[in-house]
Write a protein that holds these residues in place. Sequence first.
Motif, PDB file in Angstrom:
ATOM      1  N   ARG A 146     -41.611 -48.536  38.179  1.00 12.98           N
ATOM      2  CA  ARG A 146     -40.854 -48.455  39.430  1.00 12.98           C
ATOM      3  C   ARG A 146     -41.301 -47.264  40.262  1.00 12.98           C
ATOM      4  N   ASP A 147     -41.463 -46.143  39.575  1.00 14.82           N
ATOM      5  CA  ASP A 147     -41.878 -44.917  40.251  1.00 14.82           C
ATOM      6  C   ASP A 147     -43.294 -45.087  40.840  1.00 14.82           C
ATOM      7  N   ALA A 148     -44.207 -45.589  40.027  1.00 21.57           N
ATOM      8  CA  ALA A 148     -45.596 -45.748  40.484  1.00 21.57           C
ATOM      9  C   ALA A 148     -45.701 -46.759  41.622  1.00 21.57           C
ATOM     10  N   LEU A 149     -44.811 -47.760  41.612  1.00 25.54           N
ATOM     11  CA  LEU A 149     -44.894 -48.819  42.628  1.00 25.54           C
ATOM     12  C   LEU A 149     -43.913 -48.596  43.781  1.00 25.54           C
ATOM     13  N   SER A 150     -43.441 -47.343  43.918  1.00 28.69           N
ATOM     14  CA  SER A 150     -42.580 -47.035  45.061  1.00 28.69           C
ATOM     15  C   SER A 150     -43.419 -46.724  46.302  1.00 28.69           C
ATOM     16  N   ARG A 151     -44.746 -46.717  46.137  1.00 26.21           N
ATOM     17  CA  ARG A 151     -45.660 -46.500  47.281  1.00 26.21           C
ATOM     18  C   ARG A 151     -46.564 -47.721  47.432  1.00 26.21           C
ATOM     19  N   THR A 153     -49.413 -50.210  47.269  1.00 24.91           N
ATOM     20  CA  THR A 153     -50.425 -50.295  46.226  1.00 24.91           C
ATOM     21  C   THR A 153     -51.239 -51.561  46.440  1.00 24.91           C
ATOM     22  N   ALA A 154     -52.545 -51.473  46.204  1.00 22.08           N
ATOM     23  CA  ALA A 154     -53.409 -52.639  46.444  1.00 22.08           C
ATOM     24  C   ALA A 154     -53.442 -53.568  45.239  1.00 22.08           C
ATOM     25  N   CYS A 155     -53.503 -52.970  44.033  1.00 20.17           N
ATOM     26  CA  CYS A 155     -53.713 -53.776  42.837  1.00 20.17           C
ATOM     27  C   CYS A 155     -52.924 -53.233  41.662  1.00 20.17           C
ATOM     28  N   VAL A 156     -52.409 -54.152  40.848  1.00 19.29           N
ATOM     29  CA  VAL A 156     -51.818 -53.791  39.564  1.00 19.29           C
ATOM     30  C   VAL A 156     -52.638 -54.488  38.487  1.00 19.29           C
ATOM     31  N   PHE A 157     -52.983 -53.740  37.432  1.00 17.85           N
ATOM     32  CA  PHE A 157     -53.754 -54.321  36.333  1.00 17.85           C
ATOM     33  C   PHE A 157     -52.991 -54.076  35.045  1.00 17.85           C
ATOM     34  N   LEU A 158     -52.904 -55.101  34.195  1.00 22.30           N
ATOM     35  CA  LEU A 158     -52.236 -54.895  32.910  1.00 22.30           C
ATOM     36  C   LEU A 158     -52.729 -55.878  31.868  1.00 22.30           C
ATOM     37  N   GLU A 159     -52.484 -55.478  30.614  1.00 20.82           N
ATOM     38  CA  GLU A 159     -52.870 -56.284  29.467  1.00 20.82           C
ATOM     39  C   GLU A 159     -51.643 -56.454  28.573  1.00 20.82           C
ATOM     40  N   THR A 160     -51.291 -57.679  28.235  1.00 23.83           N
ATOM     41  CA  THR A 160     -50.164 -57.933  27.324  1.00 23.83           C
ATOM     42  C   THR A 160     -50.395 -59.194  26.528  1.00 23.83           C
ATOM     43  N   PRO A 161     -50.247 -59.182  25.190  1.00 24.41           N
ATOM     44  CA  PRO A 161     -50.047 -58.007  24.348  1.00 24.41           C
ATOM     45  C   PRO A 161     -51.273 -57.090  24.425  1.00 24.41           C
ATOM     46  N   SER A 162     -51.025 -55.796  24.208  1.00 23.87           N
ATOM     47  CA  SER A 162     -52.098 -54.833  24.405  1.00 23.87           C
ATOM     48  C   SER A 162     -52.909 -54.639  23.123  1.00 23.87           C
ATOM     49  N   ASN A 163     -54.096 -54.106  23.323  1.00 31.42           N
ATOM     50  CA  ASN A 163     -55.054 -53.855  22.255  1.00 31.42           C
ATOM     51  C   ASN A 163     -55.026 -52.369  21.905  1.00 31.42           C
ATOM     52  N   PRO A 164     -54.843 -51.949  20.676  1.00 24.85           N
ATOM     53  CA  PRO A 164     -54.627 -52.749  19.470  1.00 24.85           C
ATOM     54  C   PRO A 164     -53.159 -52.770  19.022  1.00 24.85           C
ATOM     55  N   HIS A 179     -45.370 -56.927  43.753  1.00 25.71           N
ATOM     56  CA  HIS A 179     -45.406 -57.656  45.025  1.00 25.71           C
ATOM     57  C   HIS A 179     -44.599 -56.927  46.093  1.00 25.71           C
ATOM     58  N   ALA A 180     -43.500 -56.282  45.671  1.00 26.53           N
ATOM     59  CA  ALA A 180     -42.715 -55.506  46.639  1.00 26.53           C
ATOM     60  C   ALA A 180     -43.521 -54.327  47.189  1.00 26.53           C
ATOM     61  N   ALA A 181     -44.504 -53.849  46.394  1.00 25.30           N
ATOM     62  CA  ALA A 181     -45.364 -52.746  46.849  1.00 25.30           C
ATOM     63  C   ALA A 181     -46.618 -53.267  47.550  1.00 25.30           C
ATOM     64  N   GLY A 182     -46.700 -54.590  47.724  1.00 29.06           N
ATOM     65  CA  GLY A 182     -47.846 -55.180  48.427  1.00 29.06           C
ATOM     66  C   GLY A 182     -49.073 -55.377  47.553  1.00 29.06           C
ATOM     67  N   ALA A 183     -48.897 -55.282  46.235  1.00 30.66           N
ATOM     68  CA  ALA A 183     -50.062 -55.337  45.338  1.00 30.66           C
ATOM     69  C   ALA A 183     -50.324 -56.742  44.814  1.00 30.66           C
ATOM     70  N   LYS A 184     -51.601 -57.001  44.552  1.00 34.47           N
ATOM     71  CA  LYS A 184     -51.983 -58.191  43.803  1.00 34.47           C
ATOM     72  C   LYS A 184     -51.999 -57.831  42.320  1.00 34.47           C
ATOM     73  N   VAL A 185     -51.499 -58.726  41.475  1.00 37.26           N
ATOM     74  CA  VAL A 185     -51.422 -58.452  40.040  1.00 37.26           C
ATOM     75  C   VAL A 185     -52.541 -59.185  39.301  1.00 37.26           C
TER      76      VAL A 185
END
Length: 398
Positions: A146-151, A153-164, A179-185
Amino acid sequence: MAIKRKDPTSWRPATRMVRGGTLRSPFAEMCEGIFMTSGFVYDEAAQAEDAFAGANQRFIYSRYSNPTVSMLEERLALIEGAEACRATASGMAAMFAALMCQLKAGDRVVSSRALFGACHYIISTLLPRYGMESVFVDGTDYDQWRDALSRPTACVFLETPSNPTTDVIDLRLVCDLAHAAGAKVIVDNVFATAVLQKPMEAGADLVMYSATKHIDGQGRALGGAILCDRAFIDQHLQTFLRNTGPSISPFNAWLLLKGLETLELRVNKMSDNALEIARFLEGRNGIRRVLYPGLASHPQHELAMRQMKGAGTMVAFEIDGGKKEAFAVVDRLKVIDISNNLGDAKSIATHPATTTHQRIGAEERARLGIADGLIRLSIGLEDVEDLKEDIAQALRGL
Ligand SMILES: *Cc1c(COP(=O)(O)O)cnc(C)c1O
């Protein structure tokens, strides 16, 4: 020869995996053809002119597109339920292209911290070199998201489940914040595969794969894929790929296409085997913790069961002891191989702290919970009793 077929979007998943995207040449071959050709020919110069003007849909040059590669792309898109797909030479080529085709200096990227090592390098080190801002969050701490996406943002990247460590991130929650921050996931869906998890149904804009893992699943070929809507391909991806050239060989695309025919069977069986191994490990002498989303003891077990159809093929466990003891366990294995690949029919043991996560350093490893006693297992298709016996004898020294 046009091939007669039903509308493939009416097919159920197993049918899509076997038949999706098939193109047949005038030779009427049963098995999909391997079109090992760099270029394509024209009857008349005017046809080449039209092709380059984009006046008709045809194959021009295999850096742009190729019949075998197109079959793979269409089959992957049908399996994912995505509008479109582009295949690449490796998973990392897919990840890099998915980011770089849309980003520019000044853009901001927010990412979960627990990533595949090379993905972590691109976001933490490479992007800032080109004037982009990278912010890492602990993927399961939604206050940090929430804090990071309060500004903006162009892109969000994530991995789930994560390695290792198999952390499971709430896809819908992060997609809504992004999406509320305008980012593509962008979701790295390698661990789960399309069989067990569909990030687009939770709102993800792009899904990427290392096809090297479960899609091949037989240790033969590198490959990658990006799934997205057609508008993203038209606006960003096609021009980037066409001009930078991370193209997959038609031969590798053919291997992956054939791998897809058995993807659902393999992943479901491997995931069943993995659950059995995780239960077998839990509570054994000398084992501190077992990390597997299918266990009730996993911190995000309920979320995993809601978000995934099965808990996956990867099990991690931490033994009492450090590197020396972990090496001794892994060295005693007689059936399971020591390697760094995953998603293979053959079960594989990895010591993340000294291999896949060696380069991120001790401090970041500690932050991610990657202890020196942690062992990662990619569970394959062997008889699960043979795997249990192998693990039991390897653990005997503990
Ligand atoms: C292997 C892997 C990649 C990179 O794929 P390559 O095909 O090796 O380039 C990216 N993300 C995850 C989660 C992986 O396991």
